[in-house]
Design an enzyme around this catalytic site. Structure first.
Site, PDB file in Angstrom:
ATOM      1  N   GLU A   1      -0.791  -9.141  -0.291  1.00 20.46           N
ATOM      2  CA  GLU A   1      -2.208  -9.364   0.059  1.00 20.46           C
ATOM      3  C   GLU A   1      -3.088  -9.384  -1.191  1.00 20.46           C
ATOM      4  O   GLU A   1      -4.056 -10.133  -1.267  1.00 20.46           O
ATOM      5  CB  GLU A   1      -2.676  -8.288   1.048  1.00 20.46           C
TER       6      GLU A   1
ATOM      7  N   ALA B   1       0.875  -1.173   0.000  1.00 23.11           N
ATOM      8  CA  ALA B   1       0.000   0.000   0.000  1.00 23.11           C
ATOM      9  C   ALA B   1       0.910   1.221   0.000  1.00 23.11           C
ATOM     10  O   ALA B   1       2.065   1.136   0.444  1.00 23.11           O
ATOM     11  CB  ALA B   1      -0.868  -0.018   1.244  1.00 23.11           C
TER      12      ALA B   1
HETATM   13  N1  COA Z   1       4.631   3.047  -0.699  1.00 25.63           N
HETATM   14  C1  COA Z   1       5.008   4.199  -1.252  1.00 25.63           C
HETATM   15  N2  COA Z   1       6.117   4.337  -1.996  1.00 25.63           N
HETATM   16  C2  COA Z   1       6.859   3.237  -2.190  1.00 25.63           C
HETATM   17  C3  COA Z   1       6.516   1.993  -1.639  1.00 25.63           C
HETATM   18  C4  COA Z   1       5.341   1.922  -0.864  1.00 25.63           C
HETATM   19  N3  COA Z   1       4.910   0.776  -0.333  1.00 25.63           N
HETATM   20  N4  COA Z   1       7.476   1.103  -1.989  1.00 25.63           N
HETATM   21  C5  COA Z   1       8.363   1.766  -2.743  1.00 25.63           C
HETATM   22  N5  COA Z   1       7.998   3.055  -2.862  1.00 25.63           N
HETATM   23  C6  COA Z   1       8.689   4.128  -3.579  1.00 25.63           C
HETATM   24  C7  COA Z   1       9.919   4.609  -2.814  1.00 25.63           C
HETATM   25  O1  COA Z   1       9.558   5.530  -1.813  1.00 25.63           O
HETATM   26  C8  COA Z   1      10.715   5.226  -3.928  1.00 25.63           C
HETATM   27  O2  COA Z   1      10.179   6.487  -4.225  1.00 25.63           O
HETATM   28  P1  COA Z   1      11.161   7.794  -4.360  1.00 25.63           P
HETATM   29  O3  COA Z   1      11.975   7.474  -5.573  1.00 25.63           O
HETATM   30  O4  COA Z   1      10.195   8.914  -4.554  1.00 25.63           O
HETATM   31  O5  COA Z   1      11.961   7.837  -3.109  1.00 25.63           O
HETATM   32  C9  COA Z   1      10.424   4.325  -5.120  1.00 25.63           C
HETATM   33  O6  COA Z   1       9.205   3.644  -4.799  1.00 25.63           O
HETATM   34  C10 COA Z   1      11.494   3.276  -5.365  1.00 25.63           C
HETATM   35  O7  COA Z   1      11.700   2.561  -4.157  1.00 25.63           O
HETATM   36  P2  COA Z   1      13.136   2.365  -3.463  1.00 25.63           P
HETATM   37  O8  COA Z   1      12.905   2.105  -2.016  1.00 25.63           O
HETATM   38  O9  COA Z   1      14.036   3.491  -3.831  1.00 25.63           O
HETATM   39  O10 COA Z   1      13.630   1.046  -4.201  1.00 25.63           O
HETATM   40  P3  COA Z   1      14.674  -0.028  -3.657  1.00 25.63           P
HETATM   41  O11 COA Z   1      14.974  -0.922  -4.810  1.00 25.63           O
HETATM   42  O12 COA Z   1      15.804   0.629  -2.978  1.00 25.63           O
HETATM   43  O13 COA Z   1      13.877  -0.876  -2.538  1.00 25.63           O
HETATM   44  C11 COA Z   1      11.955  -2.066  -1.655  1.00 25.63           C
HETATM   45  C12 COA Z   1      12.781  -1.670  -2.908  1.00 25.63           C
HETATM   46  C13 COA Z   1      10.714  -2.778  -2.137  1.00 25.63           C
HETATM   47  C14 COA Z   1      12.794  -3.007  -0.788  1.00 25.63           C
HETATM   48  C15 COA Z   1      11.593  -0.782  -0.863  1.00 25.63           C
HETATM   49  O14 COA Z   1      11.023   0.165  -1.757  1.00 25.63           O
HETATM   50  C16 COA Z   1      10.586  -1.012   0.250  1.00 25.63           C
HETATM   51  O15 COA Z   1      10.944  -1.548   1.300  1.00 25.63           O
HETATM   52  N6  COA Z   1       9.321  -0.599   0.032  1.00 25.63           N
HETATM   53  C17 COA Z   1       8.302  -0.629   1.057  1.00 25.63           C
HETATM   54  C18 COA Z   1       7.789  -2.037   1.261  1.00 25.63           C
HETATM   55  C19 COA Z   1       6.748  -2.067   2.347  1.00 25.63           C
HETATM   56  O16 COA Z   1       7.002  -1.818   3.509  1.00 25.63           O
HETATM   57  N7  COA Z   1       5.531  -2.410   1.938  1.00 25.63           N
HETATM   58  C20 COA Z   1       4.424  -2.540   2.846  1.00 25.63           C
HETATM   59  C21 COA Z   1       3.590  -1.328   2.846  1.00 25.63           C
HETATM   60  S1  COA Z   1       2.123  -1.600   3.778  1.00 25.63           S
END
Ligand code: COA
Length: 257
Positions: A115, A66
């Site tokens: 999910e 989300a």
């Molecule tokens: N919500 C909002 N934005 C998200 C997101 C999420 N769940 N997951 C990734 N993004 C965004 C990041 O903020 C980033 O945006 P920015 O460029 O404006 O900073 C962009 O997507 C790319 O993500 P980034 O984190 O830079 O990529 P990465 O390859 O370094 O890492 C993940 C990938 C998936 C490991 C990491 O993005 C992450 O942990 N995401 C959240 C996962 C999470 O907790 N999901 C559960 C939510 S309920």
């Protein structure tokens, strides 16, 4: 539609819905949830579409959860609404959809993304997919059905481990524990998933709908009775007559849509 691509494969009777916010790793915001809901409502009435594939655009993610930016300032009331509305508009809609829905997981499936895949009836993954429910790391828990659906698919012990540790698992481990049904190389994902979808398309649509509903109730105390009712209702369909006649006449059935 701003955040989804809708690709209809007319000959195969399949629709591919691509979630398209690659710069945000396809994170689900409220606008996207409404678009998905609208699309599914339309598809549910389109007889020529027999099954649905949901996937993500870009190289990295199916859906990375989300949209955290959207709910970062929420309080209790908004949190409850987020969970309940999301379930009503999307997650439960997919779980009880009247046609098979396949999640084609092409990268990260995290939080709300996993999910979403858990709501689908079948999960297929690419070799590089990573799956997890990291909500406890955010000070939350899964709120779109993850605490309910994951244990039903992989069992209580493994589900608790995945949710309480928030760890991501790779596609091969997900396959070994039954979280994904098949793994394919990235470049073959859609082609192979369509092939699986086509194998549903040869069955009676009423039977598929009744089977999905009955299986969804398999962990409820009324599951047995729902199965009997769904079973009995099929006897009045022309597709039942066709299925049985085809068997007795040693030919392939031709089902109405
Ligand atoms: N919500 C909002 N934005 C998200 C997101 C999420 N769940 N997951 C990734 N993004 C965004 C990041 O903020 C980033 O945006 P920015 O460029 O404006 O900073 C962009 O997507 C790319 O993500 P980034 O984190 O830079 O990529 P990465 O390859 O370094 O890492 C993940 C990938 C998936 C490991 C990491 O993005 C992450 O942990 N995401 C959240 C996962 C999470 O907790 N999901 C559960 C939510 S309920």
């Amino acid at each position: 539609m701003n955040h989804i691509n809708y690709i209809q494969k007319t000959e195969e009777h399949v629709v591919i819905i691509e979630i398209n916010r690659p710069n945000h790793l396809n994170a689900l915001n409220s606008e996207l949830i409404l678009e998905l809901e609208k699309s599914l409502d339309e598809i549910s009435h389109q007889k020529e579409i027999r099954s649905v594939i949901i996937t993500g655009t870009g190289d990295k993610a199916f859906v990375a959860g989300a949209d955290i930016k959207e709910f970062k300032d929420f309080g209790i009331k908004q949190g409850l609404e987020l969970s309940q509305v999301g379930k009503q508009k999307l997650f439960n809609k997919i779980a009880f959809f009247n046609k098979p829905v396949i999640a084609a997981i092409n990268g990260y499936a995290l939080g709300g993304g996993l999910e979403l895949a858990l709501s689908a009836h079948i999960r297929i993954a690419t070799e590089n997919a990573q799956l997890g429910l990291p909500e406890c790391s955010l000070g939350l828990i899964p709120g779109y059905g993850g605490t309910q659906r994951l244990p039903r698919i992989i069992g209580l012990g493994l589900a608790k481990e995945m949710i309480l540790t928030g760890k991501m698992i790779k596609a091969n481990e997900a396959h070994a524990i039954g979280l994904v049904n098949h793994i394919f190389p990235k470049e073959e994902l859609i082609e192979k998933t369509i092939k699986i979808a086509k194998s549903f398309n040869t069955k009676s649509p009423e039977s598929l709908c009744a089977a999905i509903k009955s299986i969804n109730h398999s962990f409820n105390k009324d599951g047995d009775s729902i199965e009997s009712h769904e079973f009995s209702k099929l006897f009045k369909t022309t597709n039942f007559k066709e299925g049985v006649s085809a068997f007795l006449e040693k030919r392939k059935p031709i089902f109405n849509k």
